[in-house]
Write an enzyme that holds these catalytic residues in place. Structure first.
Site, mmCIF file in Angstrom:
data_model
loop_
_atom_site.group_PDB
_atom_site.id
_atom_site.type_symbol
_atom_site.label_atom_id
_atom_site.label_comp_id
_atom_site.label_asym_id
_atom_site.label_seq_id
_atom_site.Cartn_x
_atom_site.Cartn_y
_atom_site.Cartn_z
ATOM 1 N N TRP A 10 -38.045 30.000 13.007
ATOM 2 C CA TRP A 10 -38.012 29.254 11.756
ATOM 3 C C TRP A 10 -36.961 28.140 11.725
ATOM 4 O O TRP A 10 -35.853 28.298 12.180
ATOM 5 C CB TRP A 10 -37.692 30.176 10.583
ATOM 6 C CG TRP A 10 -38.778 31.144 10.252
ATOM 7 C CD1 TRP A 10 -38.671 32.503 10.304
ATOM 8 C CD2 TRP A 10 -40.103 30.846 9.815
ATOM 9 N NE1 TRP A 10 -39.869 33.065 9.924
ATOM 10 C CE2 TRP A 10 -40.763 32.074 9.629
ATOM 11 C CE3 TRP A 10 -40.804 29.659 9.575
ATOM 12 C CZ2 TRP A 10 -42.081 32.163 9.205
ATOM 13 C CZ3 TRP A 10 -42.117 29.744 9.162
ATOM 14 C CH2 TRP A 10 -42.743 30.970 8.982
ATOM 15 N N THR B 266 -34.563 37.488 8.314
ATOM 16 C CA THR B 266 -35.569 36.436 8.407
ATOM 17 C C THR B 266 -35.044 35.226 7.647
ATOM 18 O O THR B 266 -34.456 35.371 6.583
ATOM 19 C CB THR B 266 -36.925 36.929 7.871
ATOM 20 O OG1 THR B 266 -37.844 35.841 7.906
ATOM 21 C CG2 THR B 266 -36.865 37.478 6.468
ATOM 22 N N GLU C 171 -41.149 40.956 7.410
ATOM 23 C CA GLU C 171 -41.194 41.870 6.264
ATOM 24 C C GLU C 171 -42.296 42.917 6.404
ATOM 25 O O GLU C 171 -42.369 43.853 5.616
ATOM 26 C CB GLU C 171 -41.456 41.076 4.965
ATOM 27 C CG GLU C 171 -40.313 40.187 4.519
ATOM 28 C CD GLU C 171 -40.340 38.800 5.145
ATOM 29 O OE1 GLU C 171 -40.958 38.632 6.226
ATOM 30 O OE2 GLU C 171 -39.742 37.877 4.571
ATOM 31 N N LYS D 128 -42.139 26.239 11.473
ATOM 32 C CA LYS D 128 -42.057 27.246 12.533
ATOM 33 C C LYS D 128 -42.255 26.584 13.886
ATOM 34 O O LYS D 128 -43.349 26.161 14.230
ATOM 35 C CB LYS D 128 -43.083 28.345 12.309
ATOM 36 C CG LYS D 128 -42.672 29.604 13.025
ATOM 37 C CD LYS D 128 -43.440 30.806 12.576
ATOM 38 C CE LYS D 128 -42.703 32.065 12.989
ATOM 39 N NZ LYS D 128 -43.526 33.244 12.889
HETATM 40 P P1 AMP Z 1 -41.926 35.939 11.083
HETATM 41 O O1 AMP Z 1 -41.398 36.687 9.925
HETATM 42 O O2 AMP Z 1 -40.897 35.115 11.768
HETATM 43 O O3 AMP Z 1 -42.676 36.832 12.006
HETATM 44 O O4 AMP Z 1 -42.970 34.879 10.532
HETATM 45 C C1 AMP Z 1 -44.088 35.239 9.764
HETATM 46 C C2 AMP Z 1 -44.898 34.029 9.443
HETATM 47 O O5 AMP Z 1 -45.339 33.395 10.637
HETATM 48 C C3 AMP Z 1 -46.142 34.305 8.659
HETATM 49 O O6 AMP Z 1 -45.895 34.445 7.281
HETATM 50 C C4 AMP Z 1 -46.975 33.066 8.978
HETATM 51 O O7 AMP Z 1 -46.595 31.961 8.189
HETATM 52 C C5 AMP Z 1 -46.609 32.789 10.419
HETATM 53 N N1 AMP Z 1 -47.587 33.418 11.320
HETATM 54 C C6 AMP Z 1 -47.483 34.598 11.982
HETATM 55 N N2 AMP Z 1 -48.576 34.840 12.722
HETATM 56 C C7 AMP Z 1 -49.421 33.807 12.523
HETATM 57 C C8 AMP Z 1 -50.740 33.471 12.986
HETATM 58 N N3 AMP Z 1 -51.416 34.238 13.831
HETATM 59 N N4 AMP Z 1 -51.283 32.314 12.542
HETATM 60 C C9 AMP Z 1 -50.616 31.498 11.687
HETATM 61 N N5 AMP Z 1 -49.389 31.761 11.225
HETATM 62 C C10 AMP Z 1 -48.787 32.895 11.621
#
Ligand code: AMP
Length: 547
Positions: free
Chosen positions: A447, A188, A333, A442
């Protein structure tokens, strides 16, 4: 004195899911749009098991893969990728799923950091492999996920997947070992520095798949037809490759064909009932449906996550197309499941506007995920529907640390993981994200490190200071806006900064907007105040160019 229960201590092994699928749902299909040809390929779970056992023999006998070795995939969602998930992990090795959208420099770094012994890739990534292979000395084998006939597409010395497994016996007994053995690795991109590896175990992945199977979560059984648009290189496609086989659901794998027209065709042809992916994908599909007057009547539920669910999208799909939009929140994570939005009985009487307010929340805590909300001093806040604080989590499918000891600062002394999200909880356990304390952007579910972007921009001879902030974008949810304080007397030339960044960051990281500011707001500790910048540019609209 403690009295132990008298239950068998059977280790939770991922191979058991595949064995179960082949025995109890042997006729159920995985349908793939083949990456190498675009043709539709059908294969049932019985055959999938046979081929995965052939793969297991090939991994051990031909590639010399041993328990604990890392094997990487750079691949779309397909039946072969499913075989790799189960085959690599099943023999006790670790399947490392690589995001092909990363910059080649990052890919080289990641394959070295993971100490990958072999890389399996789809034909679309042949040029990428040709560009990086010579810089990856630890990778001993490159395998094109296709037949021999396609080997001409790659210059790097490699062999084809079908020939690799073709001549192998399907006689193989899956080994049983400690359920805490690593099974998968997914990096990540963090706020600073290099990406961090999250290392899943057999135990964590099975418990996560069981949690996904609950009816208010993914809850798709043997009559369900599941299309994961979320890629298998993004947190194990949210656990669907495990949950689908565990429950005998049909899997529809779109390969690289993720545009509205192709998604619609697959949904119609295979009568897909459940789809999962980030909002950008559903925007693309919606545009296609509207422009072509098409429908998606087989779909019952859409799981949407990775970014917040936009209200307009929710209304369009539910009101016009009759599908239920279900928002989920999670993280790499967290395997990734944390919350999923499912109504409670008491919501049955709400009017539509009240119901929409609830649906726009990130969702209700899934059993198995412990959560607390704390203030800046670490004091726990009540679940009162308004006290917003830092989200911390713990549980059996949540990382206890990063691969090779990175990122220890993300964990509290008492063993909670700090998510970097800011939210409040209500008394029913519904979470609403209000902000993000981590400094990342994002875009379309992927990211962009604001800090890397800033550091590169600050290498430009005219730039004194640069801050990248994520601003709302109608298609990508967020895009980077770069705010620049130019050096005294230097030109304020956005195009020159863009051109300067072109060979330093991935193309899709290039900021859509570059704005010049006379004096960068600076906080007491000397840091650029991004909160202030977000306030200054709150009405900012990106120029109308597609990212
Ligand atoms: P990832 O590890 O790439 O899956 O990203 C995780 C992050 O994406 C989370 O900590 C949030 O900041 C953002 N995220 C994931 N799902 C949502 C959601 N439904 N609404 C807002 N932010 C989200």
């Amino acid at each position: 004195m403690t009295m132990h229960g008298l239950m068998m201590d059977c280790p939770l092994m991922i191979s058991d899911i595949l064995v179960h699928a082949s025995k109890c749902h042997g006729d159920q299909e995985i349908v793939t749009r083949l990456p190498e040809s675009g043709q539709t390929h059908r294969q049932n779970y019985r055959t999938t098991h046979e081929r995965t056992k052939q793969l297991a023999n090939a991994l051990i006998e031909d590639l010399g893969i041993e328990q604990g070795d890392v094997v990487s995939t750079i691949a779309w969602n397909s039946h072969r990728h499913i075989e790799l998930y189960y085959g690599i992990s099943g023999i006790g090795a670790v399947v490392h799923t690589v995001n092909p959208r990363l910059d080649p420099k990052q890919l080289i770094w990641m394959l070295a950091h993971a100490e990958a012994k072999a890389v399996f890739f789809d034909i679309q990534f042949a040029p990428l492999i040709d560009g990086i292979a010579q810089h990856c000395p630890n990778v001993k084998h490159w395998i094109l996920m296709a037949e021999d006939a396609h080997l001409g597409a790659v210059q790097t010395e490699c062999r084809s997947y079908e020939t690799l497994i073709g001549g192998k016996s399907s006689d193989f007994t899956w080994p049983v070992f400690d359920e805490r053995t690593a099974l998968g690795l997914c990096y990540t991109s963090g706020t600073t520095g290099d990406p961090k590896g999250v290392l899943y175990s057999h135990r964590s992945s099975i418990l996560h798949a069981l949690a996904c199977s609950a009816s208010d979560v993914i809850g798709v059984g043997a009559s369900g037809v599941l299309l994961p648009v979320v890629p298998m290189f993004h947190v194990n496609a949210w656990g669907i490759p495990y949950a689908a086989l565990m429950n005998g659901a049909k899997l529809v794998m779109p390969g690289p064909q993720l545009d509205g027209e192709n998604l619609h065709a697959m949904i119609e042809e295979e009568e897909v009932s459940y789809v999962a992916g980030v909002p950008t994908v559903w925007l693309g599909l919606l545009n296609y449906l509207e422009q072509n007057n098409k429908r998606i009547d087989s779909i019952k539920r859409v799981l949407i996550g990775g970014s917040a669910l936009p209200e307009a999208l929710l209304r369009a799909y539910e009101d016009k197309y009759g599908v239920t939009m279900q928002q989920g929140w999670g993280m790499t994570e967290m395997s990734p499941l944390g919350t999923v939005n499912a109504a409670l009985p008491k919501h049955g009487d709400l009017d539509r506007e009240e119901e929409i307010k609830i649906k726009l929340k990130q969702g209700r805590l899934v059993f198995g995920v412990g959560m607390r909300i704390v203030d800046d001093e670490g004091k726990e806040l009540p679940w009162d529907g308004e006290s917003s604080g830092h989200v911390q989590v713990r549980g059996p499918w949540i990382a206890s640390g990063y691969f090779k000891g990175a990122g220890a600062e993300s964990f509290t002394e008492d063993g909670w993981f700090m998510t970097g999200d800011v939210a409040y909880l209500d008394s029913d356990g519904f979470m609403t994200i209000t902000d993000r304390s981590k400094d990342v952007i994002k875009s379309g579910g992927e990211w962009i490190s604001s800090i890397d972007l800033e550091n590169e921009a600050m290498g430009h001879p005219d730039v004194e200071m640069a801050a990248a902030v994520g601003m709302p974008h109608p298609k990508w949810q967020e895009r980077p806006l770069l705010v620049v304080q130019a050096k005294a007397g230097a030109p304020k030339d956005a195009e020159s900064i863009r051109a300067f960044l072109a060979d330093k960051v991935a193309k899709w990281w290039i900021p859509d907007g570059i704005e010049f500011i006379d004096a960068m707001p600076i906080g007491a500790t000397g840091k650029m105040l991004k909160t202030k910048l977000r306030e200054i540019y709150k009405d900012y609209e990106f120029p109308a160019v597609d990212a």
